[in-house]
Motif scaffolding. Structure first.
Motif, PDB file in Angstrom:
ATOM      1  N   ASP A  37     -31.718 -12.241 -42.653  1.00 54.49           N
ATOM      2  CA  ASP A  37     -32.537 -11.483 -41.720  1.00 54.49           C
ATOM      3  C   ASP A  37     -31.857 -11.471 -40.358  1.00 54.49           C
ATOM      4  N   GLY A  38     -32.458 -10.741 -39.439  1.00 54.89           N
ATOM      5  CA  GLY A  38     -31.946 -10.705 -38.086  1.00 54.89           C
ATOM      6  C   GLY A  38     -30.580 -10.064 -37.977  1.00 54.89           C
ATOM      7  N   GLU A  39     -29.744 -10.625 -37.113  1.00 54.28           N
ATOM      8  CA  GLU A  39     -28.448 -10.039 -36.799  1.00 54.28           C
ATOM      9  C   GLU A  39     -27.521 -10.010 -38.007  1.00 54.28           C
ATOM     10  N   GLU A  40     -27.503 -11.085 -38.815  1.00 53.60           N
ATOM     11  CA  GLU A  40     -26.619 -11.108 -39.978  1.00 53.60           C
ATOM     12  C   GLU A  40     -26.980  -9.993 -40.951  1.00 53.60           C
ATOM     13  N   LYS A  41     -28.269  -9.747 -41.149  1.00 55.63           N
ATOM     14  CA  LYS A  41     -28.698  -8.671 -42.052  1.00 55.63           C
ATOM     15  C   LYS A  41     -28.209  -7.321 -41.539  1.00 55.63           C
ATOM     16  N   ALA A  42     -28.354  -7.089 -40.223  1.00 59.57           N
ATOM     17  CA  ALA A  42     -27.923  -5.818 -39.644  1.00 59.57           C
ATOM     18  C   ALA A  42     -26.417  -5.631 -39.785  1.00 59.57           C
ATOM     19  N   ILE A  43     -25.645  -6.700 -39.578  1.00 64.68           N
ATOM     20  CA  ILE A  43     -24.185  -6.604 -39.696  1.00 64.68           C
ATOM     21  C   ILE A  43     -23.781  -6.274 -41.122  1.00 64.68           C
ATOM     22  N   LEU A  45     -25.546  -4.768 -43.455  1.00 63.50           N
ATOM     23  CA  LEU A  45     -25.930  -3.386 -43.786  1.00 63.50           C
ATOM     24  C   LEU A  45     -24.970  -2.383 -43.140  1.00 63.50           C
ATOM     25  N   ALA A  46     -24.499  -2.697 -41.932  1.00 60.74           N
ATOM     26  CA  ALA A  46     -23.517  -1.822 -41.294  1.00 60.74           C
ATOM     27  C   ALA A  46     -22.201  -1.811 -42.068  1.00 60.74           C
ATOM     28  N   LEU A  47     -21.801  -2.965 -42.612  1.00 58.42           N
ATOM     29  CA  LEU A  47     -20.609  -3.008 -43.457  1.00 58.42           C
ATOM     30  C   LEU A  47     -20.792  -2.152 -44.705  1.00 58.42           C
ATOM     31  N   ALA A  48     -21.970  -2.231 -45.304  1.00 60.41           N
ATOM     32  CA  ALA A  48     -22.264  -1.415 -46.489  1.00 60.41           C
ATOM     33  C   ALA A  48     -22.184   0.067 -46.145  1.00 60.41           C
ATOM     34  N   GLU A  49     -22.694   0.428 -44.976  1.00 61.92           N
ATOM     35  CA  GLU A  49     -22.642   1.828 -44.548  1.00 61.92           C
ATOM     36  C   GLU A  49     -21.198   2.294 -44.374  1.00 61.92           C
ATOM     37  N   ALA A  50     -20.352   1.421 -43.816  1.00 65.40           N
ATOM     38  CA  ALA A  50     -18.941   1.769 -43.637  1.00 65.40           C
ATOM     39  C   ALA A  50     -18.256   1.979 -44.985  1.00 65.40           C
ATOM     40  N   GLU A  51     -18.573   1.116 -45.955  1.00 67.05           N
ATOM     41  CA  GLU A  51     -17.999   1.311 -47.290  1.00 67.05           C
ATOM     42  C   GLU A  51     -18.467   2.643 -47.880  1.00 67.05           C
ATOM     43  N   GLY A  52     -19.690   3.047 -47.544  1.00 65.88           N
ATOM     44  CA  GLY A  52     -20.189   4.340 -48.002  1.00 65.88           C
ATOM     45  C   GLY A  52     -19.389   5.498 -47.426  1.00 65.88           C
ATOM     46  N   ARG A  53     -18.945   5.379 -46.180  1.00 72.23           N
ATOM     47  CA  ARG A  53     -18.105   6.428 -45.589  1.00 72.23           C
ATOM     48  C   ARG A  53     -16.772   6.522 -46.320  1.00 72.23           C
ATOM     49  N   HIS A  54     -16.209   5.366 -46.667  1.00 70.19           N
ATOM     50  CA  HIS A  54     -14.958   5.379 -47.429  1.00 70.19           C
ATOM     51  C   HIS A  54     -15.166   6.014 -48.799  1.00 70.19           C
ATOM     52  N   GLU A  55     -16.298   5.713 -49.407  1.00 72.49           N
ATOM     53  CA  GLU A  55     -16.620   6.315 -50.707  1.00 72.49           C
ATOM     54  C   GLU A  55     -16.634   7.838 -50.606  1.00 72.49           C
ATOM     55  N   GLN A  56     -17.234   8.370 -49.541  1.00 77.00           N
ATOM     56  CA  GLN A  56     -17.295   9.824 -49.373  1.00 77.00           C
ATOM     57  C   GLN A  56     -15.910  10.442 -49.220  1.00 77.00           C
ATOM     58  N   HIS A 121     -13.307  -5.140 -40.889  1.00 70.39           N
ATOM     59  CA  HIS A 121     -14.227  -5.736 -41.852  1.00 70.39           C
ATOM     60  C   HIS A 121     -13.822  -7.169 -42.183  1.00 70.39           C
ATOM     61  N   HIS A 122     -12.515  -7.372 -42.323  1.00 76.53           N
ATOM     62  CA  HIS A 122     -12.027  -8.720 -42.629  1.00 76.53           C
ATOM     63  C   HIS A 122     -12.445  -9.699 -41.547  1.00 76.53           C
ATOM     64  N   GLU A 123     -12.288  -9.297 -40.275  1.00 83.32           N
ATOM     65  CA  GLU A 123     -12.648 -10.189 -39.178  1.00 83.32           C
ATOM     66  C   GLU A 123     -14.157 -10.366 -39.073  1.00 83.32           C
ATOM     67  N   VAL A 124     -14.920  -9.302 -39.359  1.00 81.88           N
ATOM     68  CA  VAL A 124     -16.384  -9.412 -39.322  1.00 81.88           C
ATOM     69  C   VAL A 124     -16.861 -10.390 -40.393  1.00 81.88           C
ATOM     70  N   VAL A 125     -16.346 -10.237 -41.614  1.00 85.91           N
ATOM     71  CA  VAL A 125     -16.748 -11.139 -42.698  1.00 85.91           C
ATOM     72  C   VAL A 125     -16.281 -12.551 -42.399  1.00 85.91           C
ATOM     73  N   ARG A 126     -15.101 -12.685 -41.798  1.00 84.49           N
ATOM     74  CA  ARG A 126     -14.628 -14.013 -41.402  1.00 84.49           C
ATOM     75  C   ARG A 126     -15.614 -14.660 -40.419  1.00 84.49           C
ATOM     76  N   GLY A 127     -16.115 -13.843 -39.463  1.00 80.03           N
ATOM     77  CA  GLY A 127     -17.077 -14.367 -38.504  1.00 80.03           C
ATOM     78  C   GLY A 127     -18.375 -14.798 -39.161  1.00 80.03           C
TER      79      GLY A 127
END
Length: 361
Positions: A37-43, A45-56, A121-127
């Motif tokens: 929940d909170g900030e981690e959940k938002a981050i 979901l934003a990563l998932a959205e970015a992967e969706g752009r790559h999918e398109q 994404h690598h650095e975000v997931v690392r964080g």
């Protein structure tokens, strides 16, 4: 990007693989987000959205949804299964490793923005993984290294004792004694270490003694400024801040506490002393009991030694892989390193046991 080049059938197969991998990675992040929940959940979901752009992007190159699609690669499928069932720090550590292996740097049909996204994404997931590591660092460190120490030290002990040719009962007694002595030593040592570190950190933190003294300070003196200078402010900054607090204390402004730059005392990084001690004791004991199991169940001689090596080898590889996953390093490499260290120590004591056995005989 060389999209003007006529794509080949191999190119289209590669795009389809990228497409399914991006979809699977988006589902991994969505599954992880569902457990937070909170900030981690938002981050996430934003990563998932970015992967969706790559999918398109790959859908556009393919001209729409292909009739047949390959399976996501094995690493991405494993990530998805773990994320749905556990949603743990191990999944983030694996995702960190996966993001570091993005093929888009050398993929001519990927945009520069996509390659840049993967690096971010690598650095975000690392964080995100680092947050979990910090939460686990105290008790987990004691647990993993306690188990590893128990495995290696007691394996070396029973190998050395067994090689001298003594009876199976003597090997068993030695192993149990080594288990208890090592577990008690590890638990006591971890307790003293963590408690001492916490006390040291607490001693460096600020107190409220200065708050109570402020109303009685001489407004023309600079004792309060000295406090702020000791906490890291420059002389000019300390004088300004001290005057502001003194004005507040003498009614010129709303009262405020004496605060200033101090070292952050992060007790999460240290852990709780009793929890670390208990984890160290229990996990050392759980590791140290494994080399003794063959003798507990009545085996002796070469059969007991071979079974002990097999059991300890599996356990060493498991602890090495766990540390590798959490640190973002290749788990197999860490597992093999742990195995080599443990078996190396056992080999040394076994040879010494043979030497002493011959000399005693």
């Amino acid at each position: 990007m060389s999209q003007t080049v006529q794509p080949t059938a191999r190119d289209r197969r590669r795009w389809a693989q990228y497409l399914v991998n991006e979809r699977a990675e988006a589902r991994v992040y969505e599954a992880l987000a569902s457990r937070r929940d909170g900030e981690e959940k938002a981050i996430l979901l934003a990563l998932a959205e970015a992967e969706g752009r790559h999918e398109q992007h790959w859908l556009s190159l393919l001209g729409g949804e292909p009739q047949r699609l390959p399976q996501p690669d094995i690493r991405t499928r494993m990530l998805g299964a773990l994320a749905r069932r556990f949603g743990s720090i191990f999944v983030l550590a694996l995702a960190q490793t996966a993001e570091a292996r993005s093929p888009y740097d050398t993929e001519p049909f990927a945009t520069p923005a996509m390659a840049a996204d993967e690096k971010i994404h690598h650095e975000v997931v690392r964080g995100l993984a680092a947050r979990g590591r910090r939460r686990l660092s105290g008790t987990f460190r004691a647990a993993v290294f306690g188990a590893n120490d128990g495995l290696v030290s007691n394996l070396a002990l029973v190998m050395g004792i067994g090689a001298t040719g003594v009876s199976a009962q003597f090997v068993l007694f030695s192993g149990i004694a080594g288990l208890l002595a090592g577990a008690l030593s590890m638990g006591a040592g971890e307790f003293v270490s963590v408690r001492s570190q916490r006390e040291l950190l607490e001693a460096t933190g600020p107190s409220d003694l200065a708050d109570r003294a402020v109303p009685d300070l001489d407004i023309d003196a600079n004792e309060l400024a000295l406090l702020y200078r000791a906490r890291g402010l420059s002389e000019a900054e300390a004088l300004v801040r001290a005057q502001r607090v003194l004005d507040a204390a003498h009614g010129a402004d709303e009262a405020r506490p004496v605060t200033g730059p101090v070292e952050v005392v992060d007790h999460e990084l240290v852990g709780a002393a009793w929890a670390a001690a208990a984890s160290s004791f229990l996990f050392f004991a759980s590791g140290a009991i494994i080399p003794v199991l063959p003798w507990i169940f009545g085996l002796s001689g070469v059969a007991a030694i071979v079974l002990a090596l097999v059991l300890v080898g599996v356990a060493l590889m498991a602890t090495g892989a766990a540390v590798g996953l959490l640190s973002g390093a290749p788990p197999l490499r860490r597992a093999l390193r742990q195995l080599a260290i443990g078996f190396g120590a056992a080999a040394v004591t076994y040879v010494l046991g043979l030497v002493f056995g011959v000399s005693l005989g």
